[in-house]
Design an enzyme around this catalytic site. Structure first.
Site, mmCIF file in Angstrom:
data_model
loop_
_atom_site.group_PDB
_atom_site.id
_atom_site.type_symbol
_atom_site.label_atom_id
_atom_site.label_comp_id
_atom_site.label_asym_id
_atom_site.label_seq_id
_atom_site.Cartn_x
_atom_site.Cartn_y
_atom_site.Cartn_z
ATOM 1 N N CYS A 28 61.790 52.483 19.338
ATOM 2 C CA CYS A 28 60.779 51.600 19.930
ATOM 3 C C CYS A 28 59.372 51.888 19.398
ATOM 4 O O CYS A 28 58.516 50.994 19.379
ATOM 5 C CB CYS A 28 60.802 51.697 21.453
ATOM 6 N N HIS A 122 53.725 51.445 24.403
ATOM 7 C CA HIS A 122 53.349 52.489 23.446
ATOM 8 C C HIS A 122 52.101 52.044 22.671
ATOM 9 O O HIS A 122 52.090 50.971 22.052
ATOM 10 C CB HIS A 122 54.477 52.742 22.448
#
Length: 231
Positions: A28, A122
C-alpha cells in the site's frame, strides 16, 4: 499504470499449469508513490527517488500490529521489511514487460518507512531526480493530464480524479484528504524544485492505505481484468 503486465498472468498459468491465476497488489505504501511517478517518468525519465513515509496505524493490522501506548505521542522509525518492498516493487511496477518477465526500471530507489499516530492514510515525502529538467507547474500538468487519461477511467470503482494536485501548501492532510473520491484518489501537494539534484522535484503525497492501497484497489484490479477479458 502498468496494465501491459497483465500478459504475465497467461505466462503464470502456462508455467504453473493453472486454470486460474494469482494477481498480487503492490504494498500500500508503493501504490501512491508509483501513481505519482508514472507521469513524471513518461515525460522526463527517472534517475533517483528518495521517499520517507508517515504511515497510518491501520496499516499495521490488529495483531501483532502497533500497541496503542507505543504509537501515542510517538513516531516509530522502523517497519519490518517495508522499505525493501517499496524499493523492489517501485522498479518492478515501473518496469517494462520483456516476453515472459519484467525488466525493472533503471532507477535508484531509497526510502525510510515510519509509523505515525494517524488512523488511515499514508503520507509520503518524495524527492525525485529526473533525466530532463521539469518545473513544478509542468509536473502538476503532467499529473493532471495523466489523471484525465488513465486507462481505468469508466470502471465502476475508478475515482473521478486519479490524482489531485493542491496549490495550498498545507495540503494534503490525512483527516481532510484521505476520503476524496471515497479514498481512491492520490492527493499531491507542496510541488517544488529540489536544490540537491541537478534536475530535482519534490512533493508530498497522500494515499488511502485501506482503500486504493488494498481492498478497493483489489476490486478495481478485478474490474480491469474483467474489462480485459481475463475474468
Amino acid at each position: 499504470i502498468n496494465e501491459e503486465h497483465i500478459d504475465l498472468l497467461n505466462v503464470q498459468r502456462k508455467q504453473r499449469k493453472w486454470d486460474g491465476f494469482i494477481c498480487p497488489l503492490p504494498n500500500c505504501t508503493t501504490t501512491g508513490l508509483v501513481i505519482t511517478l508514472k507521469p513524471i517518468m513518461e515525460s522526463a525519465g527517472l534517475r533517483s527517488v528518495i521517499m520517507t513515509s508517515m504511515q497510518a496505524i491501520s496499516g499495521a493490522g490488529r495483531s501483532p500490529g502497533v500497541v496503542a501506548l507505543d504509537i501515542l505521542d510517538n513516531v516509530i522509525p522502523y517497519i519490518p521489511k517495508e522499505e525493501e518492498k517499496v524499493q523492489v516493487e517501485t522498479k518492478k511496477i515501473l518496469g517494462k514487460l520483456d516476453k515472459d518477465s519484467i525488466s525493472p526500471a533503471a532507477l535508484k530507489v531509497s526510502c525510510t518507512c515510519t509509523r505515525v499516530p494517524v488512523l488511515d492514510g499514508h503520507t509520503e515525502s518524495v524527492f525525485v531526480e529526473t533525466e530532463k529538467s521539469l518545473e513544478p507547474d509542468e509536473v502538476k500538468q503532467l499529473m493532471v493530464n495523466f489523471s484525465d487519461s488513465v486507462t481505468i477511467r469508466g470502471l465502476p470503482s475508478a475515482p473521478r480524479d486519479y490524482i489531485v494536485v493542491h496549490d495550498d501548501p498545507t495540503r494534503p492532510q490525512p483527516r481532510i484528504d484521505r476520503e476524496i473520491n471515497d479514498g481512491m484518489t492520490t492527493v499531491v501537494g507542496r510541488l517544488r524544485n529540489d536544490s540537491v539534484f541537478d534536475h530535482g522535484i519534490k512533493y508530498v503525497l497522500l494515499s488511502h492505505n485501506e482503500k486504493m492501497g488494498s481492498a478497493k484497489g483489489a476490486v478495481l484490479m478485478a474490474e480491469l481484468l474483467k474489462d480485459k477479458g481475463i475474468l
